[in-house]
Design an enzyme around this catalytic site. Structure first.
Site: not given
Ligand code: SIN
Length: 492
Positions: A158, A258, A467
């Site tokens: 994604n 995550e 992170e």
């Molecule tokens: C995610 O969907 O895990 C990351 C979203 C982001 O870092 O803005």
């Protein structure tokens, strides 16, 4: 066929990267444009032995890389940031082409991803230790932070670029070497980063990328069980996270996970309605609902429900759905047809239990197999699938509520806790509700909040580790204490 042109055609790599060599041999797998199904690249579907090779190379490279100065690593990271900025257009096209998001979102992701390299270029020289006076008067102690070792980095489709940069940025700043396994649906962005990492000056063997479509679980197992890998960083589903955690137990690895979210977005009656609508739309439909921090449950206080629903619908009807690389597209396609089926399942379940259809939405087969026009449902309730599980798609589920206590208990009634959102003009509401929400991140009065400067991470089954921010580097370092004995106090 949509084929973007690139300022530097070399940015499209054709193989895995191990020890500075591009490995193109062996059986291939297809990378497709999710919008058209057309093959855009054929890459090696590597063997398990290739992962062993990459781990060995990264292990050997670590022996010298760990002794480079933080200032030197900072310079390499800075070079990488500069290169990503220079290549923003090319990299953005790659993200959009292989993931399906709009070009504007692709370029935005690359800019966001690059910011982690800039951030960690600045953090690398700041891994400070402490001095300590132990209880024994003749002892003194100091701590040093040292790189944990070779890191296995497993990333999702994604954010094909940014999920790598925020892990690898921290790892490289700390002095770790990396073996990256990108998702087989979106490997071109990872390989492009490998190409730029070489240009940035990182020594051979520091930045390695392995590729597999048919053996992804085996690759994960190998990284988790290898005694030479000291840390796994993973972004993906909670279910896969649980498997990787079990597999890592045999070597007691340091882990950062995550995992999935099911973000609640709470709008109180005293919110600035225009802002709440704009931000709820931005949060819900970023990446067409396919981010872990997208609002999944939109709770609206009953007093303003009708106004909110009308304005939200108006705003969503302005979307232009299309191929990510077509001019004018605001929202692209989904990653695959399985993702659409999950959205449909949640819509059907909610409607069968009494949800009100505000915008029917649904498949746009006129555009292609993976296009979906957003669905908006109101009068959604807590017993519906969409309230219990992350939809990960363009379904906006609006749930009316009465009191802060009620909505917070509903918001917390899930196993996961990544992001949440609160909209109110009352600072006491923002404060007390933020305090009570069980998520690692709370965003007040804005739907887009992620940034390299803030700690990204969850609680509960959304995982652990942070992170970015001043905490991110620690996840790739271990603390060593050095105790010095027999040091008398000078009697002066
Ligand atoms: C995610 O969907 O895990 C990351 C979203 C982001 O870092 O803005």
């Amino acid at each position: 066929m949509v084929t973007p042109t690139f300022k530097d055609p070399e940015i499209i790599r054709k193989g895995a990267l191990i020890n500075g060599e591009w490995i193109t041999e062996g059986p291939k797998f297809d990378v497709t444009d999710p919008a058209t199904g057309e093959v855009i690249a054929q890459l090696p579907d590597q063997s398990i032995e290739s992962v062993d090779k990459a781990i060995d190379v990264a292990y050997d490279a670590f022996k010298t890389f760990k002794n480079t100065t933080p200032r030197q690593r900072s310079q390499w990271l800075r070079n990488l940031f500069d290169l990503m900025t220079e290549y923003n257009e090319d990299l953005g096209k790659i993200v959009s082409w292989e993931n399906g998001k709009s070009l504007a979102e692709g370029k935005g992701e690359v800019k966001y991803g690059a910011s982690y390299f800039e951030w960690y270029a600045e953090e690398a020289p700041r891994a400070y230790g402490h001095t300590i006076q132990p209880a024994t008067p003749t002892n003194r102690a100091f701590t040093v932070k040292q790189p944990v070792g070779v890191c296995g980095i497993i990333t999702p489709w994604n954010f094909p670029s940014a999920m790598i940069t925020r892990k690898a940025g921290a790892a490289l700043a700390a002095g770790c070497t990396v073996v990256i396994k990108p998702d087989a649906q979106t490997p071109l962005s990872a390989l492009a980063l490998g190409y730029l990492a070489e240009k940035a000056g990182f020594p051979k063997g520091v930045f390695n990328i392995v590729l597999s479509q048919s053996k992804t679980p085996e690759f994960g197992l190998k990284l988790c069980e290898s005694p030479k890998i000291k840390k796994i960083s993973f972004t993906g589903s909670t279910n896969v996270g649980k498997i990787l955690m079990k597999q890592s137990a045999s070597t007691l690895k340091k882990l950062s996970f995550e995992l999935g979210g099911n973000a609640p977005l709470l709008i109180f009656k005293d919110a600035n309605l225009e802002n709440a609508v704009e931000q709820a739309v931005a949060s819900k439909f970023r990446g067409l609902g396919q981010t872990c921090v997208c609002a999944n449950r939109i709770y609206v206080q009953k007093d303003i429900l009708d106004q909110f629903v009308t304005k939200f619908h108006e705003r969503v009807s302005k979307f232009t759905i299309g191929h990510g690389l077509d001019e004018g597209t605001t929202h692209g396609c989904m990653i695959n047809t399985k993702a659409l089926s999950k959205v449909e399942e949640h819509v059907q379940d909610a409607v069968s239990k009494g949800a009100q259809i505000i915008a029917k939405g649904g498949r746009r087969t006129d555009l292609g197999e993976t296009f979906y026009e957003p669905t908006i449902l109101s009068q959604v309730t807590q017993d519906m699938k969409v309230a219990k599980e992350e939809t990960f798609g363009p379904l906006a589920a609006i749930i009316p509520f009465d009191t802060p206590e009620q909505v917070v208990s509903w918001a917390n009634d899930v196993d996961v806790g990544l992001a949440s959102y609160v909209f109110s003009e009352n600072y006491a509401t923002l404060y007390s509700v933020s305090e009570a929400l069980e998520t690692g991140m709370v965003s007040c009065n804005t739907g887009i909040f992620t940034d390299c400067a803030i700690p990204f991470g969850g609680v509960k089954e959304s995982g652990f580790g942070r992170e970015g921010s001043l905490y991110g580097l620690d996840d790739y370092m271990v603390i060593k204490v050095v105790n010095l004995g027999n040091i008398p106090k000078l009697q002066v």
